[in-house]
Motif scaffolding. Structure first.
Motif, PDB file in Angstrom:
ATOM      1  N   ALA A  76       0.852  -1.192   0.000  1.00 30.79           N
ATOM      2  CA  ALA A  76       0.000   0.000   0.000  1.00 30.79           C
ATOM      3  C   ALA A  76       0.890   1.244   0.000  1.00 30.79           C
ATOM      4  CB  ALA A  76      -0.918   0.000   1.215  1.00 30.79           C
ATOM      5  N   GLU A  77       0.919   1.930  -1.127  1.00 25.94           N
ATOM      6  CA  GLU A  77       1.822   3.066  -1.268  1.00 25.94           C
ATOM      7  C   GLU A  77       1.506   4.171  -0.270  1.00 25.94           C
ATOM      8  OE1 GLU A  77       3.722   5.850  -4.824  1.00 25.94           O
ATOM      9  OE2 GLU A  77       2.043   4.515  -5.246  1.00 25.94           O
ATOM     10  N   ASN A  78       0.224   4.346   0.059  1.00 26.52           N
ATOM     11  CA  ASN A  78      -0.120   5.439   0.967  1.00 26.52           C
ATOM     12  C   ASN A  78       0.427   5.202   2.377  1.00 26.52           C
ATOM     13  OD1 ASN A  78      -1.980   3.349   1.411  1.00 26.52           O
ATOM     14  ND2 ASN A  78      -3.723   4.728   1.733  1.00 26.52           N
ATOM     15  N   VAL A  79       0.479   3.949   2.821  1.00 28.32           N
ATOM     16  CA  VAL A  79       1.006   3.717   4.171  1.00 28.32           C
ATOM     17  C   VAL A  79       2.529   3.849   4.185  1.00 28.32           C
ATOM     18  CG1 VAL A  79       1.432   1.190   4.239  1.00 28.32           C
ATOM     19  CG2 VAL A  79       0.560   2.386   6.251  1.00 28.32           C
ATOM     20  N   ILE A  80       3.194   3.520   3.092  1.00 25.37           N
ATOM     21  CA  ILE A  80       4.643   3.710   3.030  1.00 25.37           C
ATOM     22  C   ILE A  80       4.979   5.197   3.074  1.00 25.37           C
ATOM     23  CG2 ILE A  80       6.672   3.479   1.537  1.00 25.37           C
ATOM     24  CD1 ILE A  80       5.887   0.908   3.022  1.00 25.37           C
ATOM     25  N   SER A  81       4.238   6.008   2.325  1.00 25.84           N
ATOM     26  CA  SER A  81       4.450   7.465   2.367  1.00 25.84           C
ATOM     27  C   SER A  81       4.200   8.000   3.768  1.00 25.84           C
ATOM     28  CB  SER A  81       3.522   8.158   1.368  1.00 25.84           C
ATOM     29  OG  SER A  81       3.817   7.774   0.047  1.00 25.84           O
ATOM     30  N   TYR A  82       3.143   7.495   4.389  1.00 31.14           N
ATOM     31  CA  TYR A  82       2.807   7.949   5.741  1.00 31.14           C
ATOM     32  C   TYR A  82       3.903   7.571   6.744  1.00 31.14           C
ATOM     33  CZ  TYR A  82       0.602   8.140  10.305  1.00 31.14           C
ATOM     34  OH  TYR A  82       0.339   8.393  11.633  1.00 31.14           O
ATOM     35  N   MET A  83       4.401   6.337   6.672  1.00 31.85           N
ATOM     36  CA  MET A  83       5.419   5.908   7.633  1.00 31.85           C
ATOM     37  C   MET A  83       6.748   6.629   7.409  1.00 31.85           C
ATOM     38  SD  MET A  83       3.790   4.118   9.724  1.00 31.85           S
ATOM     39  CE  MET A  83       5.191   3.619  10.749  1.00 31.85           C
ATOM     40  N   LYS A  84       7.032   7.033   6.190  1.00 36.28           N
ATOM     41  CA  LYS A  84       8.212   7.872   5.949  1.00 36.28           C
ATOM     42  C   LYS A  84       8.059   9.208   6.678  1.00 36.28           C
ATOM     43  CE  LYS A  84       9.655   6.013   1.450  1.00 36.28           C
ATOM     44  NZ  LYS A  84       9.784   6.298  -0.003  1.00 36.28           N
ATOM     45  N   SER A  85       6.853   9.771   6.641  1.00 34.52           N
ATOM     46  CA  SER A  85       6.618  11.045   7.334  1.00 34.52           C
ATOM     47  C   SER A  85       6.667  10.857   8.845  1.00 34.52           C
ATOM     48  CB  SER A  85       5.265  11.643   6.913  1.00 34.52           C
ATOM     49  OG  SER A  85       4.176  10.879   7.416  1.00 34.52           O
TER      50      SER A  85
END
Length: 221
Positions: A76-85
């Protein structure tokens, strides 16, 4: 008979939608629940692969135990972006360098190795990923076997896969032919029941257990 109300844990769209709303959730067990069983197998320099990471804080918990190199992957690309933040925010707030914690979008069922910065890892961890993969599986457990094969392909020889599951009967069957002389498979070394306390447990309620499977990549002789 198909259960029309079953949660589609095996569908990517379910997770992408869920991660739009949910900021953090720990599946089944925390690092504190399992670290005493896992740490004896670890070296401080080990690079750890966490598959199906979701929005778990497992990587940070492992980091705080002294194991710094953690690669996290989820499709899930959105959770990867979120966890980077989340990682960036934690660095600022705690003044801790988390540069050795990385996050990658990747599908654990298809060409997992192609998404990762390294070919193989000595340690792989999943927390209930295998359970979500089992949802919607066929009678031959084709999806679970595919996951086991993909993880086998990114694990060093004699390396370990620590898998947390709600099932006491989970099986990790697959075989990989590296070449004509080298064939590998998973050997489940231990299945450890871990009792968990539920917030709404009533007095006299039966105990609930989840399971930590310790699997090792073995060369077939």
């Amino acid at each position: 008979m198909t259960n029309l109300n079953a949660v589609p844990f095996h569908e990517k769209s379910y997770w992408e939608d869920r991660f739009k709303r949910e900021k953090h959730f720990e599946w089944l067990l925390t690092w504190n629940n399992i670290k005493s069983e896992i740490i004896p197998f670890l070296n401080v320099s080990d690079e750890i692969l966490h598959v199906g990471c979701g929005n778990s804080t497992l990587a940070f918990d492992i980091f705080e135990s002294g194991y710094r190199n953690i690669t996290n992957v989820d499709y899930a690309e959105n959770v990867i972006s979120y966890m980077k933040s989340v990682t960036q925010k934690r660095e600022i707030e705690a003044k801790i360098n988390y540069s050795s914690i990385s996050w990658y979008k990747g599908d654990c069922l298809y060409h997992l190795q192609s998404y990762l910065p390294k070919k193989v890892y000595p340690v792989v961890i999943d927390k209930s990923l295998i359970d979500t993969i089992a949802c919607g599986d066929d009678d031959n457990q084709s999806r679970v076997k595919r996951l086991a094969a993909e993880i086998l392909s990114v694990t060093e020889t004699d390396g370990h896969w620590f898998s947390v599951s709600f099932s006491s009967e989970r099986e990790y069957h697959c075989q990989m032919n590296a070449d004509t002389n080298n064939v590998y498979h998973w050997k489940t070394k231990r299945k450890i029941p871990i009792q968990v306390t539920q917030l709404n447990d009533k007095p006299g309620a039966p105990p609930i257990y989840y399971y930590l499977y310790i699997n090792q990549k073995i060369k077939v002789t």
